[in-house]
Write a protein that holds these residues in place. Sequence first.
Motif, PDB file in Angstrom:
ATOM      1  N   HIS A 111      43.053 -68.840 -41.841  1.00 50.76           N
ATOM      2  CA  HIS A 111      42.645 -68.590 -40.500  1.00 50.76           C
ATOM      3  C   HIS A 111      41.495 -70.189 -40.109  1.00 50.76           C
ATOM      4  O   HIS A 111      40.920 -70.400 -40.884  1.00 50.76           O
ATOM      5  N   ILE A 113      38.793 -72.008 -37.957  1.00 52.10           N
ATOM      6  CA  ILE A 113      37.976 -71.862 -37.063  1.00 52.10           C
ATOM      7  C   ILE A 113      37.568 -73.283 -36.347  1.00 52.10           C
ATOM      8  O   ILE A 113      37.123 -74.108 -37.081  1.00 52.10           O
ATOM      9  N   ARG A 134      40.208 -76.504 -28.803  1.00 50.33           N
ATOM     10  CA  ARG A 134      41.218 -75.686 -29.438  1.00 50.33           C
ATOM     11  C   ARG A 134      42.875 -75.879 -29.266  1.00 50.33           C
ATOM     12  O   ARG A 134      43.603 -76.055 -29.991  1.00 50.33           O
ATOM     13  N   GLU A 145      47.609 -71.862 -35.902  1.00 55.61           N
ATOM     14  CA  GLU A 145      47.375 -70.239 -35.698  1.00 55.61           C
ATOM     15  C   GLU A 145      47.492 -69.678 -37.009  1.00 55.61           C
ATOM     16  O   GLU A 145      48.300 -69.786 -37.738  1.00 55.61           O
ATOM     17  N   SER A 147      43.840 -68.664 -35.001  1.00 57.10           N
ATOM     18  CA  SER A 147      42.556 -69.764 -34.830  1.00 57.10           C
ATOM     19  C   SER A 147      41.881 -68.987 -34.001  1.00 57.10           C
ATOM     20  O   SER A 147      42.139 -68.160 -33.236  1.00 57.10           O
ATOM     21  N   SER A 148      40.399 -69.616 -33.952  1.00 58.97           N
ATOM     22  CA  SER A 148      39.514 -68.908 -33.080  1.00 58.97           C
ATOM     23  C   SER A 148      38.347 -69.948 -32.870  1.00 58.97           C
ATOM     24  O   SER A 148      38.366 -70.911 -33.576  1.00 58.97           O
ATOM     25  N   HIS A 170      37.829 -66.029 -22.235  1.00 59.62           N
ATOM     26  CA  HIS A 170      37.735 -66.398 -23.618  1.00 59.62           C
ATOM     27  C   HIS A 170      37.109 -65.481 -24.594  1.00 59.62           C
ATOM     28  O   HIS A 170      36.965 -65.825 -25.747  1.00 59.62           O
ATOM     29  N   TRP A 172      38.108 -63.011 -26.423  1.00 60.63           N
ATOM     30  CA  TRP A 172      38.847 -62.540 -27.596  1.00 60.63           C
ATOM     31  C   TRP A 172      39.228 -63.683 -28.357  1.00 60.63           C
ATOM     32  O   TRP A 172      39.555 -63.331 -29.592  1.00 60.63           O
ATOM     33  N   ASP A 173      38.707 -64.835 -28.013  1.00 62.01           N
ATOM     34  CA  ASP A 173      38.712 -65.954 -28.983  1.00 62.01           C
ATOM     35  C   ASP A 173      37.593 -66.837 -29.531  1.00 62.01           C
ATOM     36  O   ASP A 173      37.290 -67.448 -30.333  1.00 62.01           O
ATOM     37  N   ARG A 175      33.356 -66.282 -30.983  1.00 60.43           N
ATOM     38  CA  ARG A 175      32.386 -65.285 -31.591  1.00 60.43           C
ATOM     39  C   ARG A 175      31.194 -66.348 -31.623  1.00 60.43           C
ATOM     40  O   ARG A 175      31.224 -67.679 -31.577  1.00 60.43           O
ATOM     41  N   THR A 206      35.461 -64.236 -37.519  1.00 66.53           N
ATOM     42  CA  THR A 206      36.519 -64.341 -36.775  1.00 66.53           C
ATOM     43  C   THR A 206      36.781 -63.173 -35.735  1.00 66.53           C
ATOM     44  O   THR A 206      36.092 -62.013 -36.042  1.00 66.53           O
ATOM     45  N   PRO A 207      37.160 -63.366 -34.821  1.00 68.24           N
ATOM     46  CA  PRO A 207      37.139 -62.102 -33.753  1.00 68.24           C
ATOM     47  C   PRO A 207      37.700 -60.956 -34.337  1.00 68.24           C
ATOM     48  O   PRO A 207      38.846 -60.906 -35.016  1.00 68.24           O
TER      49      PRO A 207
END
Length: 407
Positions: A111, A113, A134, A145, A147-148, A170, A172-173, A175, A206-207
């Motif tokens: 993942h 970030i 991003r 992906e 990705s967040s 945004h 959900w993408d 934090r 991560t979300p």
Amino acid sequence: MPLLAFWESNPDEVSQTSIEQIVAMAGDGNLRDGSICSDELRQYLTQADTSKLASYVEHCLSNSFAKGGQVLQDLVNELGRRLDFKVTNGRYQGTVNAIGFDGIWLSPEGHTIIAEVKTTDAYRIPLDTIASYRRKLLDNAEVTEPSSILILVGRQDTGELEAQIRGSRHAWDIRVISADSLLKLIQLKENSDDSETGRKIRSLLTPMEFTRLDSLVDVMFTTATDVETNIIQNAVEKAEAADVATSKESSATPSGWEFTDATVLDAKRVNAIDALAKRLGSKFIKKSRALYWDSSHDTRVACSVSKRYTRGSYPYWYAYHPQWDEFLGGGSKAFFVLGCMDLNAAYAIPLDVLRKHLPALNTTTTERSTYWHIHLSETPNGSIALQLPKTSRQLSLEDFRVPLDLP
């Protein structure tokens, strides 16, 4: 004197120096993209203790000084490395032809970030701009992906920023985490020896979708189990093991717990690690409770400490775990270091030597894993030897002796 050379020759003096002074000693002292100052500062940070990084972060947040934001950016990226992310540092200042991210963190789980570092959330953060970083990185195939985005802020009071994110497209993408909470996660990881704990900690950044709470409960359960296991394991490693070395394969842990203050054990461990680092001309950073590596991850160490047991067949007893063996095997140079509480020396056994003799050691099997028993004995001339019970022989460790500096 350049920073890295000064750090090599005067580590104690550098450790007492403020982060502002350290920046001034790096290169020409002008912190900018592509500069020697930036390169030296980042190399130094990869070798600094996490506790020192924490003090630097606090200084950046409590004091206003030139380039303080850029220094904080480098510090936060180094904290990402302490969580085992593969980190690409971003630029200090954006340009027309460059994507303005602060850092790219790739986890061992795959993942990515996109890190954005902010000293404060006193003003509204342009979420569309951060999201565009991003998107551009994905379009350029610089990240893949999943990705967040993770916004790392100086303080815990992030209510306005959280509301801004929740009300945006945004949500959900992105934090948010404070620098203090990030440091707490690193401390938790460094006091653990279970790689699963590290994975669960990284997942928190991560979300997550919390309509169903299973994933959050899983993180809490894994962390609590790891803490409990370390308590039990510490007890086992300090247990009287009078009959284990002469018995056949064992499936039960030794009895007769005897405890030593964990603070004293940790101090001895650090003393042994520092002595080996000095001998090798290297510097080690803490990966977990017993595991260390240098900034390149090429040289690796697992270190265990035993008190002297006055009863039983052998004065020192340790456990060697499969996860330690896997970690050491990932380096080009690796050692299993044995500390003895009452001796002013440790014993750094090279991994290839240790692996050669593992079949001659007894083992214990628990619900979690099977580990090897390491028993040391004293010969009539006072030297230390590793017992090899399955062959009725012993291996002298005097060639691997590392004198310790008196505390």
